[in-house]
Structures are given as structure tokens and as C-alpha cells.
Design a protein around this motif. Structure first.
Motif, PDB file in Angstrom:
ATOM      1  N   ARG A 148       8.994   6.351  -8.217  1.00  0.00           N
ATOM      2  CA  ARG A 148       7.818   6.066  -8.006  1.00  0.00           C
ATOM      3  C   ARG A 148       7.419   4.536  -7.592  1.00  0.00           C
ATOM      4  O   ARG A 148       8.311   3.724  -8.245  1.00  0.00           O
ATOM      5  N   VAL A 155       0.826  -1.123   0.179  1.00  0.00           N
ATOM      6  CA  VAL A 155      -0.010  -0.011   0.040  1.00  0.00           C
ATOM      7  C   VAL A 155       0.571   1.446  -0.128  1.00  0.00           C
ATOM      8  O   VAL A 155       0.609   2.177   0.849  1.00  0.00           O
ATOM      9  N   LEU A 156       1.724   1.440  -1.029  1.00  0.00           N
ATOM     10  CA  LEU A 156       2.412   2.625  -1.179  1.00  0.00           C
ATOM     11  C   LEU A 156       1.757   3.558  -2.083  1.00  0.00           C
ATOM     12  O   LEU A 156       0.689   3.113  -2.853  1.00  0.00           O
ATOM     13  N   LEU A 157       1.853   4.941  -1.528  1.00  0.00           N
ATOM     14  CA  LEU A 157       0.873   5.935  -2.299  1.00  0.00           C
ATOM     15  C   LEU A 157       1.557   5.999  -3.662  1.00  0.00           C
ATOM     16  O   LEU A 157       2.807   6.442  -3.810  1.00  0.00           O
ATOM     17  N   GLU A 158       0.898   5.985  -4.871  1.00  0.00           N
ATOM     18  CA  GLU A 158       1.398   5.934  -6.297  1.00  0.00           C
ATOM     19  C   GLU A 158       1.998   7.297  -6.279  1.00  0.00           C
ATOM     20  O   GLU A 158       2.867   7.538  -7.432  1.00  0.00           O
ATOM     21  N   TRP A 159       1.270   8.544  -6.096  1.00  0.00           N
ATOM     22  CA  TRP A 159       1.505   9.720  -6.353  1.00  0.00           C
ATOM     23  C   TRP A 159       2.767  10.170  -5.624  1.00  0.00           C
ATOM     24  O   TRP A 159       3.163  11.555  -5.804  1.00  0.00           O
ATOM     25  N   ARG A 160       3.192   9.591  -4.630  1.00  0.00           N
ATOM     26  CA  ARG A 160       4.502   9.992  -4.044  1.00  0.00           C
ATOM     27  C   ARG A 160       5.760   9.271  -4.539  1.00  0.00           C
ATOM     28  O   ARG A 160       5.661   8.132  -4.833  1.00  0.00           O
TER      29      ARG A 160
END
Lengths: 262, 253
Positions: free
Chosen positions: A134, A87-92
Motif C-alpha cells: 500500500r 496523491v496515490l490512492l491509499e486503497w489501491r
């Protein structure tokens, strides 16, 4: 020695349309400060419920959970979590993903210090040079490494790992086990690991707890010596084979497939 | 690379116009049957001033309706995305509202707010275009994996923080997908009002005057102008998407 995590006589049931579904039955568990406890058990026996109780994301019907002797009433910033899905944040970027908990826990911490802390951890897990990538540009194993960094970046007292290596291939998984040892040597945290992999539990944990089938209670405990000095070779010794057999037998009992020895 | 990205669509448009011209020429159609692209140039030159004035009227009212749709649609989507009860309660109403053909709403709105033509037009553009936004935002929020929320919730983050840091950015790709649909819908809304209940404003009114004066090239010229405005607005949305949700684009660069 004080216990960082203490679960006392916890009983919990989920309310479903078909009546209550008991998941935990008078479960007690203690993890001393700095220790690594692995919880294994049959599928659907309430292991993930256990993690949510410790994280303060839900309250048990009966019994109590203590962190450092203090009853858990709700979420607290001294907990770090990592799941099977990174669950990494794709936009960061990877770096900003690792920094995320600091934005919540230490809003006043200067950006420079946050970056330094995140870089230090990323280097420790072998992600140096990937800070600005990313998440989608990284392999599954690398994503999980970043997820581990995010779970410990704010120096939590308790690290809760819910099958973080479950979706990785065997070689990557063994790499990450060693990374886990490396992290433990550097960072002071107390760990609860939920896993289905008995070898993993023997390699990583100081104590392995086998949960019974639903509703789950602590059915069997095994202390494992060696700590972070263990190597992968230690998993292929007669002693390890014997321990594995013991654990496997306990799992079969939990699944109701083997007789309880008299 | 970027030259290619402009050249290909421009070429496609030129081919389309060429085929159109050829179709009319081949069939020897008079321009009251179908105007050809070569008839449109004179129409644009003759009515250049009107095209600018009315094109602007159509454009600003469409954009105003669209902005309203974004604000209201996002708010509605948030309410439905976070609360199951609200979702159950509002979905049938929303679907019913959306199912009503807006052409039937135009005369009703025109009667309700007599004379307020700008307001009415913006209202119809808004009514026709907020639905996709509300639905996509609500779906984006309600399908957020619980682990995403748990990462921050376990640290004691507030609901607002979780929304700002995770739910909102994660929903942006869906939001922009819906906005692209809404852009074209908003144009339909504006022109519905301008044509069905004309007040002499907007490209719809110009179309209408072309119809009453049997100026067929003018009618086709208006259609093409509308298409042009639609394309411009669409690419503005694409540019915004690239800025705010560019991370979701996985095509190899």
C-alpha cells in the motif's frame, strides 16, 4: 522538428473578489518533441496555472495552447501529470495505482497487459517487489517514484511535472533526478517541469525558462547541452556554476530584487 | 491474538455486571429501586418468547431505517459535496431539522400516518440517523484535494468515473465513522416511537408493559437487550468497515 507543446501569446487572469488578478501575460513557449523544458520563477508567478492550461483543465483568457499542432480545447488522454503531493490512492496497491490511467485511457486493454506494463515501469524506477504494498507502507521518495510511473504508464505525449521532487530530502531528490534520466532514455515523452530548484532544472532540462514575476511572461531562456548523459558531477563544474549564477540573477530580476542589465 | 480481542471486551462486560450486582447488594436496594443482573435471568426466561419476537421487530425496523438513512444520507451528502450552492442552501435546513428533538416529532408522525406503526417507526429511525451520514459524505467529497480529481480529469475521465474511482472510496472511512454513530441513533429512534407511541410492538413496548405492570426486572432486562442489539449491529458495521475501508486502518498489525 515539430513542437509537441506550443503556447502562443497566452494571457490569463483569475477573477477574485478584489477584481481580476493577472497571472500570465503574453507568455509564449515551445517544447520540441522529446525535449525536456524546465520552468522556474518566483513563487506565485503562475507556474501551476501553466500546467493546468497545457493539461486542458482550464482555458486561457487570450492566446492558445497547442499539442502537436492541435489547439487544446479540453482534457486529453495524451497528457500525464505528477505533482509535489504524490496523491496515490491509499486503497489501491502500488501496482493498481500505476494502472489507474490505463483504466481510463485504454478500458479494453486486458488486465494482463496492464499489469505487465506497470511492472515494467516499476522495475525501471527501482520499485520491483513493492507492487503489492500500500502507498502508506512506502517512503516519500518511493511514493513519488510510483507517482511518476502512473504519470507515464499510458505513454503520454506530454508529461507535466509540477514540482514533483519539491517535498523530498536532498539525497532522495538526486536519486529521483537520475531515475528521471533513466525513464527518459526508455520512454518517449516531452516534458514540462515546474520547479524551484535551479540545480534540478540544470540537471534535467534541455531548456530552462525563467518566468518573470506576476503576471508572468518568459523572461529568459537558457539551452542546456548534454541531455540524459549528464551526471551529478556535471553540476559541480565551473560551467555549471556559471549557469547557476546566471539563472539566480534572472530569478532576482524576476523578483524585482536586481536591476535589469542594460 | 483474536482470542485476546474477544476475551478483553467480554471480561470488561463481566466486570461491569459484577460491579452492578455488588452496588445493588451493598446498598440493599429492592428491585423497584434498581434491579440487579441476577434478577434479569428469570425475566429473560419468563418472557423469552416475547424477547425474541419483539427484539426482532425492533431490530428489523431499526435496520430498515438505517438502510434508508444510508441511501438518503449518501445521496444528500453527494449533492452537498459536489455543489457549493446546494451546500449553502441545505445546511441551515438540515441543522434546523436535526435540532428538533425527535421525541416531539413522534406524536406528529403518529398522527400523520395513523396505524401505520411499522412505517412510522422506520421513519423516525431514519430521520434521527441520516444526519451524520449526510454531513460526513458531503465533507468527505468537498474536501477532496483537487490533485486527486486532476489526475483523472486531465485524462478526460467523466465526473461519474472520478466519483466511482476516487471520491467514493476516499470518502468510505468517513462514511463508516458516521454509520457507527447512526447505528446507535437509529436504535434511539425506533425505541422513541415504540415507547412514546406504543402499538404493542418492539422492545420499547415490552419496556412500557414492564413499567405499567411494575415489573422492574423486565424493564432492566429490556435495556440490556437493547444494549446487546446495539453492540451486535455496531460490530456488523465494524466488520463491513474492515472489508471495504480496511486500508484506512494504520494501526500496526
Amino acid at each position: 522538428m515539430t513542437n509537441t507543446v506550443e503556447i502562443r501569446h497566452v494571457t490569463h487572469a483569475y477573477r477574485t473578489p478584489n477584481g481580476p488578478l493577472p497571472v500570465l501575460d503574453n507568455l509564449s513557449l515551445a517544447i520540441p518533441e522529446g525535449a525536456f523544458c524546465a520552468v522556474v520563477g518566483p513563487s506565485g508567478c503562475g507556474k501551476s496555472t501553466l500546467t493546468r492550461l497545457i493539461a486542458g483543465l482550464m482555458k486561457p483568457d487570450q492566446g492558445e495552447v497547442f499539442l502537436h499542432g492541435e489547439a487544446v480545447r479540453g482534457p486529453r488522454s495524451t497528457v500525464g501529470m505528477a505533482f509535489q503531493n504524490p496523491v496515490l490512492l491509499e486503497w489501491r496497491s502500488i501496482l493498481d495505482n500505476v494502472i489507474l490511467p490505463l483504466e481510463i485511457v485504454a478500458p479494453r486493454m486486458p488486465r494482463r497487459d496492464r499489469v505487465a506494463r506497470a511492472r515494467e515501469l516499476l522495475a525501471l524506477v527501482g520499485l520491483e517487489g513493492f507492487e503489492d504494498k500500500r502507498p502508506s507502507e512506502l517512503s516519500g521518495g518511493m511514493r513519488q517514484r510510483a507517482s511518476l510511473c502512473r504519470a507515464i504508464v499510458h505513454k503520454p505525449e506530454v508529461l507535466i511535472l509540477d514540482e514533483p521532487f519539491g517535498a523530498l530530502d536532498a539525497f532522495t531528490r538526486e536519486d529521483l533526478w537520475q531515475t528521471m534520466h533513466a525513464l527518459r532514455r526508455q520512454e518517449p515523452f516531452t516534458t514540462l517541469l515546474i520547479t524551484h530548484d535551479l540545480r534540478e532544472s540544470l540537471f534535467l532540462a534541455d531548456e530552462v525558462v525563467v518566468l518573470s514575476g506576476r503576471p508572468a511572461t518568459a523572461q529568459y531562456r537558457m539551452a542546456v547541452p548534454g541531455g540524459t548523459a549528464r551526471t551529478l558531477d556535471d553540476l559541480y563544474t565551473p560551467d555549471a556554476a556559471e549557469r547557476l549564477n546566471l539563472l539566480r540573477h534572472q530569478i532576482q530580476i524576476a523578483q524585482g530584487r536586481a536591476e535589469v542589465p542594460a | 491474538m483474536s482470542l485476546r480481542r474477544i476475551a478483553i471486551p467480554v471480561l470488561a462486560i463481566l466486570i461491569f455486571l459484577g460491579l452492578w450486582e455488588a452496588l445493588v447488594w451493598w446498598n440493599q436496594w429492592p428491585n423497584y429501586r434498581m434491579a440487579s443482573p441476577s434478577d434479569l435471568g428469570p425475566a429473560y426466561i419468563r418472557y423469552a418468547e416475547l424477547f425474541v419476537v419483539m427484539g426482532w421487530q425492533t431490530l428489523w425496523r431499526t435496520v430498515a431505517g438505517l438502510l434508508l438513512a444510508v441511501v438518503f444520507g449518501t445521496a444528500l451528502g453527494m449533492v452537498m459535496g459536489f455543489s457549493r450552492t446546494m451546500r449553502d442552501a441545505l445546511y441551515p435546513l438540515l441543522v434546523g431539522f436535526n435540532a428538533v428533538p425527535k421525541a416531539t416529532v413522534v406524536p406528529i408522525v403518529a398522527l400523520m400516518f395513523v396505524g401505520a406503526h411499522d412505517f412510522n417507526t422506520v421513519l423516525i429511525a431514519f430521520m434521527i440517523s441520516f444526519f451524520p451520514i449526510a454531513v460526513s459524505v458531503s465533507i468527505g467529497l468537498s474536501t477532496l484535494e483537487p490533485e486527486y480529481r486532476d489526475i483523472l480529469r486531465s485524462l478526460g475521465a467523466s465526473k461519474l468515473t472520478i466519483f466511482r474511482k476516487i471520491a467514493l472510496p476516499k470518502t468510505l472511512p468517513e462514511f463508516f465513522g458516521a454509520l457507527k454513530v447512526s447505528v446507535t441513533l437509529a436504535f434511539i429512534g425506533t425505541n422513541l416511537m415504540e415507547i412514546v407511541s406504543p402499538h404493542g410492538r418492539g422492545l420499547g413496548a415490552l419496556f412500557d408493559s414492564g413499567r405499567t405492570n411494575s415489573d422492574y426486572p423486565l424493564m432492566f432486562a429490556v435495556l440490556l437487550a437493547l444494549a446487546g442489539l446495539g453492540i451486535v449491529l455496531y460490530y456488523i458495521v465494524v466488520a463491513l468497515e474492515r472489508i471495504f475501508a480496511g486500508w484506512a486502518d494504520r494501526s500496526p498489525t
